[in-house]
Design a protein around this motif. Structure first.
Motif, short mmCIF file in Angstrom:
data_model
loop_
_atom_site.label_atom_id
_atom_site.label_comp_id
_atom_site.label_asym_id
_atom_site.label_seq_id
_atom_site.Cartn_x
_atom_site.Cartn_y
_atom_site.Cartn_z
N UNK A 154 0.83 -1.20 0.00
CA UNK A 154 0.00 0.00 0.00
C UNK A 154 0.87 1.26 0.00
N UNK A 155 0.48 2.21 -0.83
CA UNK A 155 1.16 3.50 -0.85
C UNK A 155 2.34 3.57 -1.80
N UNK A 156 2.65 2.48 -2.52
CA UNK A 156 3.80 2.51 -3.41
C UNK A 156 3.36 2.79 -4.84
N UNK A 157 4.32 3.22 -5.67
CA UNK A 157 4.12 3.41 -7.10
C UNK A 157 5.22 2.62 -7.80
N UNK A 158 4.85 1.80 -8.76
CA UNK A 158 5.84 0.90 -9.36
C UNK A 158 6.00 1.20 -10.84
N UNK A 159 7.16 0.79 -11.37
CA UNK A 159 7.43 0.98 -12.80
C UNK A 159 8.37 -0.12 -13.29
N UNK A 160 8.30 -0.38 -14.61
CA UNK A 160 9.20 -1.32 -15.27
C UNK A 160 9.81 -0.61 -16.47
N UNK A 161 11.15 -0.63 -16.53
CA UNK A 161 11.87 -0.07 -17.67
C UNK A 161 12.60 -1.20 -18.38
N UNK A 162 12.65 -1.13 -19.71
CA UNK A 162 13.26 -2.18 -20.53
C UNK A 162 14.57 -1.67 -21.10
N UNK A 163 15.61 -2.52 -21.03
CA UNK A 163 16.94 -2.13 -21.49
C UNK A 163 17.10 -2.44 -22.97
N UNK A 164 17.51 -1.41 -23.75
CA UNK A 164 17.87 -1.59 -25.15
C UNK A 164 19.35 -1.95 -25.19
N UNK A 165 19.71 -3.21 -25.51
CA UNK A 165 21.13 -3.62 -25.44
C UNK A 165 22.00 -2.91 -26.47
N UNK A 166 21.41 -2.41 -27.53
CA UNK A 166 22.19 -1.75 -28.58
C UNK A 166 22.64 -0.35 -28.18
N UNK A 167 21.80 0.32 -27.41
CA UNK A 167 22.11 1.71 -27.02
C UNK A 167 22.36 1.86 -25.54
N UNK A 168 22.14 0.81 -24.75
CA UNK A 168 22.26 0.87 -23.29
C UNK A 168 21.35 1.93 -22.69
N UNK A 169 20.18 2.07 -23.27
CA UNK A 169 19.18 3.02 -22.77
C UNK A 169 17.98 2.26 -22.19
N UNK A 170 17.40 2.83 -21.14
CA UNK A 170 16.21 2.26 -20.53
C UNK A 170 14.98 2.90 -21.17
N UNK A 171 14.07 2.03 -21.63
CA UNK A 171 12.86 2.50 -22.28
C UNK A 171 11.63 2.15 -21.43
N UNK A 172 10.58 2.98 -21.60
CA UNK A 172 9.36 2.81 -20.81
C UNK A 172 8.73 1.44 -21.06
N UNK A 173 8.38 0.73 -19.99
CA UNK A 173 7.69 -0.55 -20.11
C UNK A 173 6.30 -0.48 -19.52
N UNK A 174 6.20 -0.02 -18.25
CA UNK A 174 4.90 0.14 -17.59
C UNK A 174 5.11 1.00 -16.35
N UNK A 175 4.14 1.86 -16.06
CA UNK A 175 4.15 2.70 -14.86
C UNK A 175 2.75 3.27 -14.67
N UNK A 176 1.80 2.46 -14.26
CA UNK A 176 0.40 2.91 -14.24
C UNK A 176 0.10 4.05 -13.29
N UNK A 177 0.92 4.22 -12.23
CA UNK A 177 0.59 5.23 -11.22
C UNK A 177 1.60 6.37 -11.15
N UNK A 178 2.75 6.24 -11.81
CA UNK A 178 3.72 7.34 -11.79
C UNK A 178 3.21 8.50 -12.63
N UNK A 179 3.60 9.74 -12.27
CA UNK A 179 3.20 10.89 -13.11
C UNK A 179 3.72 10.69 -14.54
N UNK A 180 2.86 10.99 -15.52
CA UNK A 180 3.23 10.79 -16.92
C UNK A 180 4.44 11.64 -17.29
N UNK A 181 4.54 12.86 -16.75
CA UNK A 181 5.67 13.73 -17.08
C UNK A 181 6.98 13.11 -16.60
N UNK A 182 6.95 12.47 -15.44
CA UNK A 182 8.16 11.85 -14.92
C UNK A 182 8.56 10.65 -15.79
N UNK A 183 7.56 9.81 -16.17
CA UNK A 183 7.85 8.65 -17.01
C UNK A 183 8.45 9.07 -18.34
#
Length: 977
Positions: free
Chosen positions: A483-512
């Motif tokens: 209770x009270x937490x906000x969760x997110x999943x980021x996916x790693x692009x192995x070619x660029x070593x960048x994290x891409x959006x996977x899921x974040x239903x409760x995080x602010x959209x601007x932050x995601x």
């Protein structure tokens, strides 16, 4: 004074009777409801001098009878308990509850006074009826004792029901675990890792599982079972190891139970104690169900539950009851000591007491709790409305009730509790007090929520839902658990070593959006750092942690203060992405959160790897469509389920025409094996390779090189992947090459025979001359005055033999000249060698070459072409003659035949000639290579081709002293190529 003494005596007697009634729960411990009621009635018959006593239970709690009657047999020897029960039905139904009533004696003659009392609230549990012929029955003291007994019985029966509920919950949990394990196996083999979570659930409930196969004595334990018995995981379980842990006082009973189970093959359920190496005593409950294995033998599947805590609680309660008996003044101390939360309330619903364990959990005193607004102030906001409504309904109904809700502890965290309330009534049935308990069920609720969430997520994965939908459900499941937490999943692009959006239903959209595309590194917040390190990164306060130096303003602007990030790893240990939990206030990790994170990241890993596997499978399917080979998949044995573009192009049948048809019927397959034999080989070996003849849509027959591979699906289906390549043109070219080689071999034979014309003419002339001489001799014997018939006949016979020998030589020469098809037949190599020696005898005589043979006896015949093998041996013998005709030393040709390794026959032709060219022992078999002045260089090349077509091998070795040896190895059982 005497009256006072009598009153003191009556009071002492009453106190003794009351103590006897209060002692009954200790006797009831662990008993079933029928035994408890029987004990109560027996005690009341003796204490109150009753004629009869009867209890009717409203429902069956644990399978015991619903009605129990006790009679004083000395006074009513002929009365039957069933008749008494029927006569008292009006009062046992609960409609006529009263302190005293006079009725006809159901157990004898005359009238009897009865008292009817409710067991539990509004007869929730049942009704107690006691009867006596005494005129003063029941007195106030007797009525008090009956009420105390009824209350004690209601509490005991409710405790029995609660124990039964707990047992059913444990059994239900065991069934749910078994069902979940089966579902995970069906989804994918990789999902077997989820068994670790089953082990965690067993650890939380202190319940291990085991399997015991009687036929082999094999015992299997779960991790929790190893933990309960305190054995190392590598230890192989056995009955002897179990008995080593059994308490010495229980050893005989346990051994007897095990022996009886192994003999009878029936279910068993019992409790016993374990004595650990450190001296600690555990109590375990063992439950097992007998099943039949594949061979018809018996195997047990069961559970081992560590009930030490229950025994400790029971011991504490027994101790508490003992203290109650000693002193009412110690009651408060007992209530504050028992391992449970107890409360009491007034009839209007106001709480007036909670015990010390509850205050310790809340972290405040009773006065502080009252100042805050009472217990409702610590109830979770989402549960307040329902909890208040349930409490009001309970008070209005005046009945016992159970309710689950969350309450905040001293650490600020909410935990789940099961609350139970029970009213206390006066003689008129009015509620004068409410008593209740609150039991911590956080571990059970968390296990249930985890199991339920895992089931839903695994169903989504098995169903093939999209990756985005599954990851979103994962995040929402975590937010429901914590209770009270906000969760997110980021996916790693192995070619660029960048994290891409996977899921974040409760995080602010601007932050995601701001962190989408984040490059991982050693100090890139929690997620970027976790992906870079490949290990969890726990940041309890973003405002002060140096890992967030470059992103602190972004996080604080969206009121994010804590972030725990864990890398999502593949089965090979490769980072696939990160799973993160945010809080809006500083927050530290606890063991429960760590457990949830571990399970969720594993589920995320399964989902991501499943998605990657599906993508790779689609790519492979696309590659199959681009393949030039004909590829089809068919159910074994059954219809075609896949037909690629290459198959359409090769056979002319479209995919729609092929799928659903039987392959051998569609293509009119000509198979080198019978269908049952082919299917048996495919099932046995898992694959089959060979050549088939198919008919295309336009009627052409084609030859294909094929490979069949058996594949077994998780749903039990057996599929066969068949790959076919058209080799029709290649086979035709090979046949043309074989014919050319045969023609060349024929030309070589004719050339060789032309060179031997003089020798062959001399060889043929010898038997013809002998035949003529013998014919003349025969004529002379017959022309005399006295014809000698016997001598003439002998001369005629010799002449006929010489003619036959000449005819045989001419026949062999003619065969060598003929150009015919190859004929495979049984060939005696020794006979072939003898024929060549006879044909070339003139050549060996001409050059003074001695021929010596050592032919093996009883050599097996082999399958081959007689003429071709004659050509090989003739070529080798002529080469030996050529090598020795200019040599001044001894000239000898030695031919040897013998059995050789791997069921082969070895023939060696050795000469004492000039030997082989240096460093060219194998080059002499190349086409057009020759050491002769006028040689063509084709003799040995053709000979090697003939030998290899028979499945054999031809090679040469140099001799010491000079000369050469040619070896021919031919198989006796393997057919020629």
């Amino acid at each position: 004074m005497e009256k006072t003494a009598d009153e003191v005596k009556r009071l002492q007697s009453c106190i003794n009777d009351l103590i006897s009634v209060l002692a009954l729960p200790a006797i009831w411990s662990g008993n079933e409801s029928g035994q408890m009621v029987g004990t109560l009635l027996d005690a009341l018959l003796g204490i109150l001098r009753l004629d009869f006593a009867c209890v009717r239970l409203n429902d069956s709690i644990d399978g015991s009878p619903t009605e129990v009657v006790r009679l004083t047999q000395r006074q009513h020897p002929s009365a039957r308990p069933q008749e008494v029960g029927r006569a008292l039905d009006r009062w046992l139904s609960g409609d006529q509850t009263t302190s005293r009533f006079l009725i006809p004696n159901p157990a004898g003659e005359g009238a009897v006074a009865i008292a009817s009392l409710s067991l539990g609230l509004q007869d929730k549990v049942g009704v107690l009826v006691a009867g006596s012929r005494r005129a003063d029955f029941p007195t106030d003291i007797e009525l008090l004792l009956l009420r105390v007994a009824a209350n004690q019985a209601a509490i005991g029966l409710q405790e029995a029901r609660r124990s039964g509920d707990q047992k059913r919950v444990a059994e239900a949990l065991e069934r749910r675990v078994a069902e979940r394990t089966g579902q995970l196996t069906d989804v994918n083999e990789e999902l077997r890792h989820i068994q670790a979570y089953l082990a965690e659930a067993q650890r939380l409930s202190h319940t291990g599982s085991f399997g015991w196969r009687l036929s082999t004595g094999e015992i299997l334990w779960s991790e929790e079972t190893f933990r309960i018995f305190e054995y190392d995981r590598t230890t192989k379980p056995s009955v002897e190891l179990v008995l080593q842990r059994v308490h010495p006082e229980d050893a005989a009973f346990v051994k007897q139970t095990i022996e009886r189970a192994s003999q009878d093959g029936k279910d068993f359920d019992f409790e016993h104690r374990l004595l650990m190496p450190d001296g600690f005593v555990k109590h375990v409950n063992v439950v097992a169900h007998a099943l039949s294995d594949e061979s018809g033998g018996i195997e047990f599947v069961g559970a081992v539950m560590d009930v030490t805590g229950q025994h400790q609680s029971r011991a504490a309660l027994e101790k508490a009851f003992g203290e109650i008996k000693k002193s009412e003044g110690r009651l408060q101390l007992v209530i504050d000591t028992i391992p449970g939360m107890v409360w009491s309330g007034l009839p209007d619903g106001t709480f007036d007491f909670v015990n010390e364990p509850w205050l310790r959990y809340l972290g405040c005193s009773w006065e502080e709790l009252s100042a805050r607004g009472g217990l409702v102030s610590v109830v979770h906001p989402d549960d307040v409305e329902e909890s208040v409504a349930r409490w009001e309904a309970t008070r209005a109904a005046g009945r016992h009730t159970d309710h689950e809700l969350r309450m905040r502890g001293a650490d600020g965290q909410y935990r789940w509790f099961l609350t139970r309330a029970l009213p206390l009534r006066d003689d008129l049935g009015n509620i004068i007090k409410w008593y209740g308990t609150a039991t911590d069920i956080e571990d059970r609720k968390r296990a249930e929520m985890l199991l339920g969430g895992e089931k839903r997520l695994l169903e989504m994965i098995a169903r093939g839902d999209s990756r985005a939908l599954i990851l979103d459900a994962l995040c929402r499941h975590v937010e429901e658990l914590a209770s009270g937490c906000l969760s997110s999943i980021l996916l790693l692009d192995p070619n660029t070593n960048r994290l891409r959006h996977g899921a974040a239903p409760s995080l602010p959209a601007e932050y995601s959006e701001a962190i989408d595309g984040l490059v991982i590194g050693p100090s890139v917040g929690s997620c970027g750092t976790a992906a870079y390190r490949g290990e969890p990164v726990i940041v309890s306060d973003i405002a002060t942690d140096p890992l967030w130096a470059d992103y602190r303003e972004l996080a604080l602007a969206h009121e994010l203060r804590a972030c725990w990030s864990t890398p999502i790893l593949s089965s090979a240990g490769k980072v696939l992405g990160t799973f993160a939990i945010y809080y809006r206030e500083p927050h530290s990790l606890n063991p429960q959160d760590s457990n949830v994170i571990g399970q969720i990241t594993h589920l995320a890993s399964i989902a991501l790897e499943r998605a990657q596997a599906a993508q790779a499978l689609q790519q492979q399917a696309n590659l199959l469509e681009q393949a030039h080979d004909a590829i089809m998949v068919w159910e074994f044995p059954g219809t075609i389920v896949y037909w690629n573009r290459g198959a359409e192009q090769l056979y002319g049948f479209s995919r729609e025409e092929a799928i659903g048809r039987l392959g051998h019927e569609l293509l009119h397959t000509e198979h080198p094996m019978a269908t049952p034999e082919f299917e048996a080989a495919l099932e046995r070996d898992g694959e089959w390779t060979g050549e088939l003849t198919h008919t295309t849509r336009d009627g052409r027959k084609i030859i294909v090189e094929t490979r069949h591979v058996m594949m077994r699906e998780t749903d039990g289906r057996r599929l066969v992947l068949e790959t076919n390549r058209d080799i029709t043109d290649r086979k035709r070219a090979a046949e043309a090459l074989r014919q050319a080689e045969a023609d060349l071999a024929h030309v070589s034979r004719v050339t060789m025979m032309g060179e031997l014309t003089a020798s062959l003419a001399h060889e043929v002339n010898q038997p013809i001359t002998a035949a003529v001489t013998n014919a003349n001799t025969c004529v002379r014997w017959l022309a005399g005055d006295a014809p000698n018939i016997q001598e003439a006949r002998d001369a005629a016979i010799r002449s006929a033999k010489d003619g036959t020998r000449a005819a045989d030589i001419i026949s062999r020469i003619r065969l060598l000249f003929e150009k015919g098809t190859l004929e495979r037949e049984l060939v005696d190599l020794n006979e072939v060698i003898r024929e060549i020696i006879i044909l070339l005898r003139s050549e060996t005589t001409r050059y003074s070459i001695s021929v010596r043979t050592e032919l093996g006896s009883a050599l097996p015949e082999l399958i081959g072409d007689h003429v071709q093998l004659q050509q090989v041996f003739m070529n080798l013998v002529l080469n030996g003659i050529d090598a020795m005709k200019d040599v001044d030393d001894k000239r000898e040709l030695f031919i040897k035949s013998e059995r050789w390794e791997d069921e082969q026959v070895l023939v060696s032709v050795r000469d004492t000639g000039i030997g082989l060219p240096p460093q060219q022992a194998d080059q002499i078999f190349d086409a057009f290579f020759t050491t002769k002045l006028h040689g063509t260089g084709m003799g040995l090349s053709i000979s090697r081709s003939i030998v290899e077509s028979h499945g054999g091998r031809l090679w040469a070795d140099g001799n010491s002293p000079p000369g050469a040896t040619f070896h021919i190895a031919l198989p006796t059982r393997v057919e020629a190529h």
